[in-house]
Design a protein around this motif. Structure first.
Motif, PDB file in Angstrom:
ATOM      1  N   ASP A 142      -9.131  -4.035  58.136  1.00  0.00           N
ATOM      2  CA  ASP A 142      -9.534  -5.184  58.873  1.00  0.00           C
ATOM      3  C   ASP A 142     -10.844  -4.758  59.291  1.00  0.00           C
ATOM      4  N   GLY A 143     -11.847  -5.658  59.276  1.00  0.00           N
ATOM      5  CA  GLY A 143     -13.166  -5.299  59.975  1.00  0.00           C
ATOM      6  C   GLY A 143     -14.213  -4.577  58.746  1.00  0.00           C
ATOM      7  N   TYR A 144     -13.527  -4.246  57.683  1.00  0.00           N
ATOM      8  CA  TYR A 144     -14.268  -3.279  56.605  1.00  0.00           C
ATOM      9  C   TYR A 144     -14.073  -3.852  55.288  1.00  0.00           C
TER      10      TYR A 144
ATOM     11  N   LYS B 211     -14.492  -4.599  51.661  1.00  0.00           N
ATOM     12  CA  LYS B 211     -15.569  -4.192  50.763  1.00  0.00           C
ATOM     13  C   LYS B 211     -14.992  -4.528  49.346  1.00  0.00           C
ATOM     14  N   ASP B 212     -16.010  -4.784  48.621  1.00  0.00           N
ATOM     15  CA  ASP B 212     -15.881  -5.109  47.041  1.00  0.00           C
ATOM     16  C   ASP B 212     -15.562  -3.612  46.324  1.00  0.00           C
TER      17      ASP B 212
ATOM     18  N   PRO C  20     -17.976 -11.662  59.618  1.00  0.00           N
ATOM     19  CA  PRO C  20     -18.343 -10.797  58.308  1.00  0.00           C
ATOM     20  C   PRO C  20     -17.280 -10.841  57.268  1.00  0.00           C
TER      21      PRO C  20
ATOM     22  N   ASN D 196      -5.172  -5.742  60.880  1.00  0.00           N
ATOM     23  CA  ASN D 196      -4.722  -4.478  61.739  1.00  0.00           C
ATOM     24  C   ASN D 196      -5.573  -3.896  62.833  1.00  0.00           C
ATOM     25  N   ALA D 197      -6.799  -4.458  62.765  1.00  0.00           N
ATOM     26  CA  ALA D 197      -7.580  -3.885  63.971  1.00  0.00           C
ATOM     27  C   ALA D 197      -7.623  -4.830  65.353  1.00  0.00           C
ATOM     28  N   GLY D 198      -6.813  -5.919  65.179  1.00  0.00           N
ATOM     29  CA  GLY D 198      -6.715  -6.800  66.089  1.00  0.00           C
ATOM     30  C   GLY D 198      -6.200  -6.445  67.504  1.00  0.00           C
TER      31      GLY D 198
END
Lengths: 225, 225, 225, 225, 225, 225
Positions: free
Chosen positions: D78-80, D82-83, D113, D40-42
């Protein structure tokens, strides 16, 4: 108790662990230095034989100044250190003859090919000297309890031992300055002293240190009384 | 002299360095174990709270059997260990309060994510505890001289220290068998004993050993008298 | 279908993948073992020629016991394994002659220099045997579909394949005990069995396993019917 | 027999292992794709909610074209990536619900990442799904036999498996072209096709291939009849 | 042409690349420094808010002395630097706003956790800033041509660029001495100067140098006229 | 300004950095190519002497087509490249004679043993050529400012430089097709072109690129006006 140092060329012993040598000597231990090569390629104008002789004399003077009594020159060709059965057997014999408590050698990731090769040769010789193997060798098997890797051309990524060399720095500088033939091009004292300053800051302001990776420490020593 | 052990879950202390713990205790040192989690996710049928209580009781029984007097349960969520300021400050405080001569922790390349995270958290806490930093913490700065990394799920690639645990193996087995809730699925004794056999062969036939990487050894100790 | 094993010394085949050999044989596959050296340096009292003969006889007895029909002794000097055109061509020829479905070799990070060198030599020979190259060699090109790296002196960091060897463990022990000349100093069975216990716990309680890295698996095999 | 694909963003499944998906489907296996984020950040102009919707529709169209019946959108940001315990439990549940024979995931050293994090999350979920752990999850434990890591932004250093995708390349291109919103900036087909050409040359002239690292292959499968 | 420096704490910019900053300024480039944290944990007696203020003032004085006009304090919590969408978007915006020709950041293997995390955050932000992505950000995409990683707590293993800082060393020392609150415990000048001496010897006797890894250099620049 | 290329076999120069060669030539720089071997093992039917002659003629035709004026064939045995004093001295002399601004060599992790060995030999020769050492050599010391490592059999993990080769791709293909004796088995153009497509997508749609690691860039060049 004795200490055995392996150095690719004369002066690497001083740059990598010269302060440690001085401290071992101050505490009464015998220190033996083995030079893999005599640094005979370190010039374009002096021929190999003459240069080897000059550098061995420089190493001898530095040793006298520090108090090192025992030097061995293996005289392999500088720049082309190679594993051979003859060299391996001599190295095994040296380990079994001196039966050192401590061995110092260049670390695995030093960027200089002769240092990398010295690392491999020493690690291999220590393993081979430890068991009842290699018929061509003499002396009883000896497993070296403490093995420490020093830094010269490439700093260590993980330091697991620091030696505080502040009190022997002046002596070390004098010893290093015995290697006159090598000081024209590279300021080895600036190199050794700069790195010792950098390493020393984590002990306390004003301290100088040599840094090592602990390759081996004596079995069960940490739980002993 | 005291010893501080960091374990991701109850029983990792025994699998990784239980023999060393027994030997330190036999020599009169105080041993303190810090459990990052209480292993509360280790079941599909017992709820997290109950399981944590069971496993803490198992750890307590094992500690009594060995003679460990001091356990700390940090009670982070099993499987989701994370760096937080609160956890970091507690760990700094533990180091400064116990001022241990020795710290044991999982090694860097252990394949289990909680072990890797414990490694990172402990290494960071040791650095932060060593200097005059972190206002939210208590106690005077303390730099731990000897730091050893143990193996559980992934064997070490480079072993730099071996502890001979042959004489305490029976005791260690009894301690490990206190962790009854965990023994159904995985035979942790076979795991620990198998690896100890493999590591012990390089000492002498019939010996058992725990293997470690030396992360830190005391400054200037190798040249001391 | 055939299986080709490369071993630095007699007995490494058994320690690293002896259970797998027994299982391949039980399923009717031809197994061929190539010994890079005959382990002729493994003594201080028996001369190299005699020791090589003793160890080849021991390997032959172990092979008979297991049912391995085909051994090749390359007889390179133990401790000094080196890449030469002659050795490389013999290894290429062996691969092209046997056209194995499976090759086993020591893994890349084994701490023993002869194991590392065997790894490099085999990987290179497999690449060279696969194409229409090297005039001095015989046989048609052969690309080995499955290549597995075993562990002896250094455990694998990443295990990508486990072989359950529980049912052939007794046979394996008998085969290993044929190597009598080597069992005085190091308890190789304790070493192999200990590691197999450690590896087996992740299959199920009571299982023994050999661990491998998959270097190559057959092209497009995973999507095939 | 079923196949489970983990993709950081819609289209990574096609770039990394789209040819393998097509071949599994051709052989009648169910393929399930799990998208960690909906990418969604694209964009800088389309808001996150709208973009996620567009990209999910594109992924759905590509899936229909290939014949994939089952998509799961985990919709992490998107881009973040995390576990978190919630994400971990959902992933464990997905593994236990589908009980796949094969899992595909990004490889460990991919430079992006989100790909690295997806790798870590999947490896962890596979371990956690395999045993009787994690009370918040549903379904019986399931250990995935075959686990393969694919390449997208960083090529693999060691390839241990090649999939020949020549015969499904046209279909794969059509599927990739469904991701219209992403094709303006980066020519993903050139990227996937270029790498497939490079990988395919080692099979035979004119072949295209996807390359993988084998993270896990089924226990004892290589010695089976 | 402008230069963007990312520093985990005030003073890391000077220790890692302060000489380079001085040289860029001398050549008329705008230099912008971004501090990830204000080093607010660096004391046990001064509270976090006061310490942050003191250290920002020290950084401001050092900047004035050097001629740096533009400082940004992101004020994340010292010791607990973490990836969050807010931080990421601010970093992307900074890159797109300044459109620097050069970016400096800590190297990947620095042993200090905040330095490692800064490395990861900057590398990620540079990738995210380069394309038409991330709706919450402002400014046009910008791909930084030259990216250099500096050394502070762990020296680089591979140096691919040296900056000769001999002529600006006095100025650099004065700038570093502005960080008075930090100089009591660790002699940062000894640290920076020692390492600069060590790095400088490979240029010429008497030279001081900063060492870097080149992470990125401008596309097609080496073949340009 | 001159450029020196080291290639393990004829055609590696074109696959690894042929586009860069064409661009340097277009900008008027002298390009010199040194072939470590003449690829004399690349056949089972043509004898080594004849094959070496054929491949040198192919390399010469490709060089004429590109405009490379200067080729050196060191004629080491293909598949068995080894470090010897004679080879080392010839390589030092070549560096000192040509005094290149740029050197190109295979990267460190290329899976092909001859490529790895070429990397080691060149890195060593560059260090040895830089100082007043090695009596058997001729010419004044020369330190190469820019050193770039190219990819052939294994893609780079970290790319730090891209060369846009779109405009010279047709010429490069013609040059590569001069190597007729090698094109039967492996489609080297598909290999080079495929990788160039993959690398080019990060520049812009439709671009082709060669990727490199920057091993060395000129001291203090980034801060210069």
């Amino acid at each position: 108790m004795s200490v055995l140092i392996f150095a690719p060329h004369p002066d690497d012993d001083l740059i990598g662990c010269g302060g440690s040598i001085a401290k071992h000597l101050a505490n009464g231990r015998a220190v033996h230095v083995v030079y893999m090569t005599s640094g005979n390629a370190g010039s374009r104008v002096i021929d190999k034989t003459s240069l080897a002789q000059i550098r061995e004399e420089e190493a001898t003077r530095a040793a006298e100044l520090l108090g090192v009594k025992n030097l061995t020159f293996l005289r392999h060709d500088d720049g082309y250190l190679k594993d051979t059965p003859e060299l391996a057997e001599r190295m095994i014999n040296l380990v079994r003859q001196h039966r050192p408590e401590y061995v110092y050698l260049p670390h695995e990731d030093d960027g200089h090919p002769d240092h990398q090769e010295t690392h491999r040769l020493v690690v291999k010789a220590l393993a081979q000297a430890a068991g009842p193997w290699f018929q061509g060798t003499t002396g009883d098997p000896w497993a070296v309890p403490t093995v420490l890797a020093y830094e010269v051309w490439t700093p260590l990524r993980h330091v697991s031992y620091l030696e505080d060399i502040t009190d022997v720095a002046t002596l070390l500088r004098q010893a290093l300055e015995c290697h006159k033939s090598q000081l024209g091009e590279i300021d080895y004292w600036a190199m050794a002293y700069g790195l010792a300053q950098y390493r020393g800051v984590t002990i306390a302001p004003g301290r100088l240190a040599e840094a090592f990776t602990v390759i081996s420490s004596p079995t069960s020593s940490f739980t002993a009384k």
